[in-house]
Design an enzyme around this catalytic site. Structure first.
Site, PDB file in Angstrom:
ATOM      1  N   LYS A 143       0.854  -1.192   0.000  1.00 43.46           N
ATOM      2  CA  LYS A 143       0.000   0.000   0.000  1.00 43.46           C
ATOM      3  C   LYS A 143       0.886   1.237   0.000  1.00 43.46           C
ATOM      4  O   LYS A 143       1.607   1.488   0.970  1.00 43.46           O
ATOM      5  CB  LYS A 143      -0.891   0.025   1.254  1.00 43.46           C
ATOM      6  CG  LYS A 143      -1.967   1.103   1.154  1.00 43.46           C
ATOM      7  CD  LYS A 143      -2.435   1.623   2.489  1.00 43.46           C
ATOM      8  CE  LYS A 143      -1.524   2.649   3.078  1.00 43.46           C
ATOM      9  NZ  LYS A 143      -1.390   3.896   2.290  1.00 43.46           N
ATOM     10  N   GLU A 185      10.789   1.399   9.575  1.00 44.44           N
ATOM     11  CA  GLU A 185      11.721   2.490   9.240  1.00 44.44           C
ATOM     12  C   GLU A 185      10.971   3.778   9.531  1.00 44.44           C
ATOM     13  O   GLU A 185      10.071   4.159   8.776  1.00 44.44           O
ATOM     14  CB  GLU A 185      12.113   2.422   7.755  1.00 44.44           C
ATOM     15  CG  GLU A 185      12.906   1.195   7.378  1.00 44.44           C
ATOM     16  CD  GLU A 185      14.349   1.233   7.858  1.00 44.44           C
ATOM     17  OE1 GLU A 185      14.803   2.301   8.318  1.00 44.44           O
ATOM     18  OE2 GLU A 185      15.012   0.189   7.798  1.00 44.44           O
ATOM     19  N   CYS A 239      13.843  11.496   6.183  1.00 44.00           N
ATOM     20  CA  CYS A 239      14.009  10.976   7.543  1.00 44.00           C
ATOM     21  C   CYS A 239      15.441  11.162   8.026  1.00 44.00           C
ATOM     22  O   CYS A 239      15.692  11.180   9.227  1.00 44.00           O
ATOM     23  CB  CYS A 239      13.611   9.513   7.584  1.00 44.00           C
ATOM     24  SG  CYS A 239      14.387   8.568   6.268  1.00 44.00           S
ATOM     25  N   GLU A 273      10.305  16.223  14.744  1.00 47.07           N
ATOM     26  CA  GLU A 273      10.880  16.055  13.405  1.00 47.07           C
ATOM     27  C   GLU A 273      10.445  17.260  12.556  1.00 47.07           C
ATOM     28  O   GLU A 273       9.276  17.638  12.572  1.00 47.07           O
ATOM     29  CB  GLU A 273      10.342  14.752  12.801  1.00 47.07           C
ATOM     30  CG  GLU A 273      11.122  14.302  11.606  1.00 47.07           C
ATOM     31  CD  GLU A 273      10.619  12.972  11.053  1.00 47.07           C
ATOM     32  OE1 GLU A 273       9.457  12.605  11.312  1.00 47.07           O
ATOM     33  OE2 GLU A 273      11.384  12.313  10.342  1.00 47.07           O
TER      34      GLU A 273
HETATM   35  P1  NAD Z   1       2.762   8.376   7.814  1.00 47.79           P
HETATM   36  O1  NAD Z   1       3.114   7.474   8.934  1.00 47.79           O
HETATM   37  O2  NAD Z   1       1.637   9.314   7.992  1.00 47.79           O
HETATM   38  O3  NAD Z   1       2.441   7.544   6.508  1.00 47.79           O
HETATM   39  C1  NAD Z   1       3.305   6.567   5.996  1.00 47.79           C
HETATM   40  C2  NAD Z   1       2.486   5.487   5.364  1.00 47.79           C
HETATM   41  O4  NAD Z   1       1.691   4.885   6.373  1.00 47.79           O
HETATM   42  C3  NAD Z   1       1.494   5.979   4.299  1.00 47.79           C
HETATM   43  O5  NAD Z   1       1.385   5.010   3.285  1.00 47.79           O
HETATM   44  C4  NAD Z   1       0.206   6.066   5.067  1.00 47.79           C
HETATM   45  O6  NAD Z   1      -0.933   5.932   4.245  1.00 47.79           O
HETATM   46  C5  NAD Z   1       0.356   4.871   5.970  1.00 47.79           C
HETATM   47  N1  NAD Z   1      -0.489   4.884   7.160  1.00 47.79           N
HETATM   48  C6  NAD Z   1      -0.861   5.945   7.905  1.00 47.79           C
HETATM   49  N2  NAD Z   1      -1.682   5.536   8.902  1.00 47.79           N
HETATM   50  C7  NAD Z   1      -1.815   4.195   8.771  1.00 47.79           C
HETATM   51  C8  NAD Z   1      -2.548   3.202   9.466  1.00 47.79           C
HETATM   52  N3  NAD Z   1      -3.301   3.495  10.523  1.00 47.79           N
HETATM   53  N4  NAD Z   1      -2.457   1.922   9.051  1.00 47.79           N
HETATM   54  C9  NAD Z   1      -1.680   1.601   7.993  1.00 47.79           C
HETATM   55  N5  NAD Z   1      -0.987   2.499   7.279  1.00 47.79           N
HETATM   56  C10 NAD Z   1      -1.043   3.782   7.664  1.00 47.79           C
HETATM   57  O7  NAD Z   1       4.100   9.138   7.453  1.00 47.79           O
HETATM   58  P2  NAD Z   1       4.296  10.192   6.292  1.00 47.79           P
HETATM   59  O8  NAD Z   1       4.016  11.528   6.849  1.00 47.79           O
HETATM   60  O9  NAD Z   1       3.607   9.790   5.048  1.00 47.79           O
HETATM   61  O10 NAD Z   1       5.840   9.979   5.998  1.00 47.79           O
HETATM   62  C11 NAD Z   1       6.805  10.711   6.606  1.00 47.79           C
HETATM   63  C12 NAD Z   1       7.411   9.929   7.755  1.00 47.79           C
HETATM   64  O11 NAD Z   1       8.096   8.795   7.236  1.00 47.79           O
HETATM   65  C13 NAD Z   1       8.452  10.736   8.477  1.00 47.79           C
HETATM   66  O12 NAD Z   1       8.344  10.557   9.868  1.00 47.79           O
HETATM   67  C14 NAD Z   1       9.759  10.156   7.957  1.00 47.79           C
HETATM   68  O13 NAD Z   1      10.841  10.342   8.815  1.00 47.79           O
HETATM   69  C15 NAD Z   1       9.396   8.722   7.767  1.00 47.79           C
HETATM   70  N6  NAD Z   1      10.315   8.066   6.819  1.00 47.79           N
HETATM   71  C16 NAD Z   1      11.220   7.186   7.312  1.00 47.79           C
HETATM   72  C17 NAD Z   1      12.122   6.574   6.460  1.00 47.79           C
HETATM   73  C18 NAD Z   1      13.115   5.595   6.999  1.00 47.79           C
HETATM   74  O14 NAD Z   1      13.683   4.854   6.216  1.00 47.79           O
HETATM   75  N7  NAD Z   1      13.369   5.540   8.292  1.00 47.79           N
HETATM   76  C19 NAD Z   1      12.090   6.851   5.098  1.00 47.79           C
HETATM   77  C20 NAD Z   1      11.161   7.763   4.622  1.00 47.79           C
HETATM   78  C21 NAD Z   1      10.265   8.359   5.515  1.00 47.79           C
END
Ligand code: NAD
Length: 475
Positions: free
Chosen positions: A168, A244, A278, A379
């Site tokens: 997803k 991650e 990130c 962040e």
């Molecule tokens: P997010 O957690 O809001 O969303 C990430 C993904 O999770 C999306 O696909 C979203 O639809 C899904 N999601 C959200 N709620 C969910 C739920 N209840 N059940 C299942 N899936 C769900 O994060 P974001 O704002 O889209 O992304 C940014 C974040 O990602 C930042 O905190 C960043 O640091 C992190 N990130 C980490 C890495 C890493 O490798 N450590 C890489 C890229 C981004």
């Protein structure tokens, strides 16, 4: 959506729209999947598992080589879709496609190096054999900030290991995901091995993955809050998890560093992807003695950055992904300024020359950031460089480690002993020493503390998708 080797609408018939964050214009609409679609995709992945895991590693590897070649052949198209949908400048989008393709290549190679072992026994009639086997069906969830490479970083090792997958993507970037799955289709990856469910609301899809016993592993990249929720729910069935999550990278400029070189590096990595990474430096600790030179150079670099639509030549800073991201940056800057931070440059939303259609924020440098400010802990995820002057090495190491996050960190120094002290003393999964890009498909990427569990890339990346089985043979 792509389920069991076929492109499909949502069972409900619903769709949702995708917008260009630079212009606010609608680009396209995509199926709005839910639990029912997810269950179908899981069923397809479960049915495909025995066939896929039964192939030889050499056969699975070949599919990944083919996908890599098709991806490289489509670099310009993928980059174009990414810039339109996610906003990053076209050159950065091309770099991401290349980085994403590297995972297909690396794991095509690594597929053939899944080794078990034999262990000697104290009994003459006994032999131990350790076998590595794929965990089974994988549920994957990816973010919008690196909408292509975060997909290949999961799909490539899963497929190499012999797993099948349901993915997803983030609701902001389903088009990039669809382009990637077209590549998997062109690579003739067998039906059901890779499945894509797009959805506006992530909860029902996530819940279906978490509740279905056929899914044996969840791999998630995104925010720490959602990652923790997934960990809690995955505990019910003790599904394996890789997480991650977010980061709050310190960037330490030591007393002996070249302030100009350090400022150049800090500004390059800070403003990459408009700060929406990130591993973006969130707290830049600069030794007091170097502060003026560092800030002068940083200011000069930032003044040369052009903000705008990533499709336009010369643009190096694109839009933020949406209004909520913009609000967060505005709140953090206002809070810091109200508590005494000094604005060296930027500090405001940009609206002139048509930029009001997107969420653009001027690249910003804040000096004299202190621990009571939100930006020191939360962040940032925006184009704001928070500078914290310091004058004692022991203090700065404690300050750098004083965060719940533990993903990336950076140190600039010319002293090898000091470099090793920081490398060993920083509680972060990644430490860049005079290096602003400590990432590659061949290197283990991941965080300590609340930045996650497990690693992606490298040999560690494939082991996340393998079970260890012990055979005791009495002969
Ligand atoms: P997010 O957690 O809001 O969303 C990430 C993904 O999770 C999306 O696909 C979203 O639809 C899904 N999601 C959200 N709620 C969910 C739920 N209840 N059940 C299942 N899936 C769900 O994060 P974001 O704002 O889209 O992304 C940014 C974040 O990602 C930042 O905190 C960043 O640091 C992190 N990130 C980490 C890495 C890493 O490798 N450590 C890489 C890229 C981004």
């Amino acid at each position: 959506m792509y389920i069991n080797g076929k492109w499909a609408n949502a069972a409900s018939g619903k769709i949702f729209e995708v917008f260009n964050p630079a212009t606010g214009q609608r680009i396209d609409s995509v199926p709005d999947g839910d639990a029912q679609d997810t269950e179908m995709a899981i069923g397809a992945a479960a049915d495909a598992f025995s066939g896929w895991s039964g192939l030889t590693a050499y056969q699975r590897s070949e599919y990944l080589y083919v996908a890599h070649r098709i991806m490289m052949d489509n670099m310009d198209h993928l980059a174009h879709v990414m810039t339109e949908e996610q906003g990053k400048p076209i050159r950065a989008a091309r770099n991401e496609v290349k980085y994403g393709a590297d995972f297909l290549l690396w794991f095509a190679e690594e597929a053939k190096r899944i080794y078990g072992r034999t262990i000697l026994s104290s009994r003459a009639d006994q032999r131990f054999v350790v076998l590595k086997q794929p965990v089974g069906v994988v549920g994957a969830v990816t973010p919008w900030n690196y909408p292509v490479s975060m997909i290949t970083r999961k799909v490539a090792p899963a497929l190499a290991a012999g797993c099948t997958i349901v993915l997803k993507p983030a609701e902001a970037t389903p088009l990039c995901a669809m382009e990637m799955f077209k590549i998997f289709e062109q690579a003739c990856i067998p039906s059901g091995v890779v499945n894509l469910v797009t959805a506006l609301s992530p909860e029902p899809v996530g819940a279906a993955m978490l509740m279905d016993k056929r899914v044996r592993k969840i791999t998630f990249t995104g925010s720490t809050d959602v990652g923790k929720m997934i960990a809690r729910k995955a505990a019910d069935q003790l599904k394996r998890i890789s997480l991650e999550l977010g980061g709050h990278a310190p960037f330490i400029v030591c007393e002996d560093a070249d302030p100009v070189h350090a400022a150049k590096g800090a500004m390059m990595v800070k403003f990459l992807n408009t700060g929406q990474a990130c591993i973006s430096p969130n707290r830049i600790f600069v030794h007091q003695r170097l502060l003026d030179d560092f800030l002068n150079e940083a200011h000069k670099r930032v003044s040369g950055m052009t903000v705008g639509n990533g499709m336009d030549p010369g643009v190096s800073i694109g839009p933020l992904i949406g209004p909520a991201a913009l609000d967060k940056v505005v709140r953090q800057v206002e809070d810091a300024v109200s508590l005494g931070a000094e604005v060296i440059c930027g500090g405001r939303r940009m609206v002139a020359n048509g930029l009001d259609k997107g969420c653009f924020f001027a690249p910003t440098i804040l000096n004299r950031v202190t621990p009571d400010m939100r930006i020191y802990r939360e962040e940032t995820f925006g184009p704001v460089a928070a500078v914290i002057p310091y004058d004692n090495e022991t203090d700065v190491l404690d300050m750098a480690n004083d965060t719940n996050y533990g993903l990336a960190s950076y140190v600039y120094t010319r002293d090898i002993s000091r470099a090793m002290r920081y490398f060993e003393g920083l509680h972060f999964g990644i430490v860049g020493i005079n290096d602003i890009n400590p990432t590659a498909a061949a290197a283990p990427f991941g965080g300590m503390k609340e930045s996650g569990l497990g690693r992606e890339g490298a040999q560690e990346g494939i082991s996340e998708y393998l079970e260890t089985k012990l055979g005791g043979f009495s002969i």
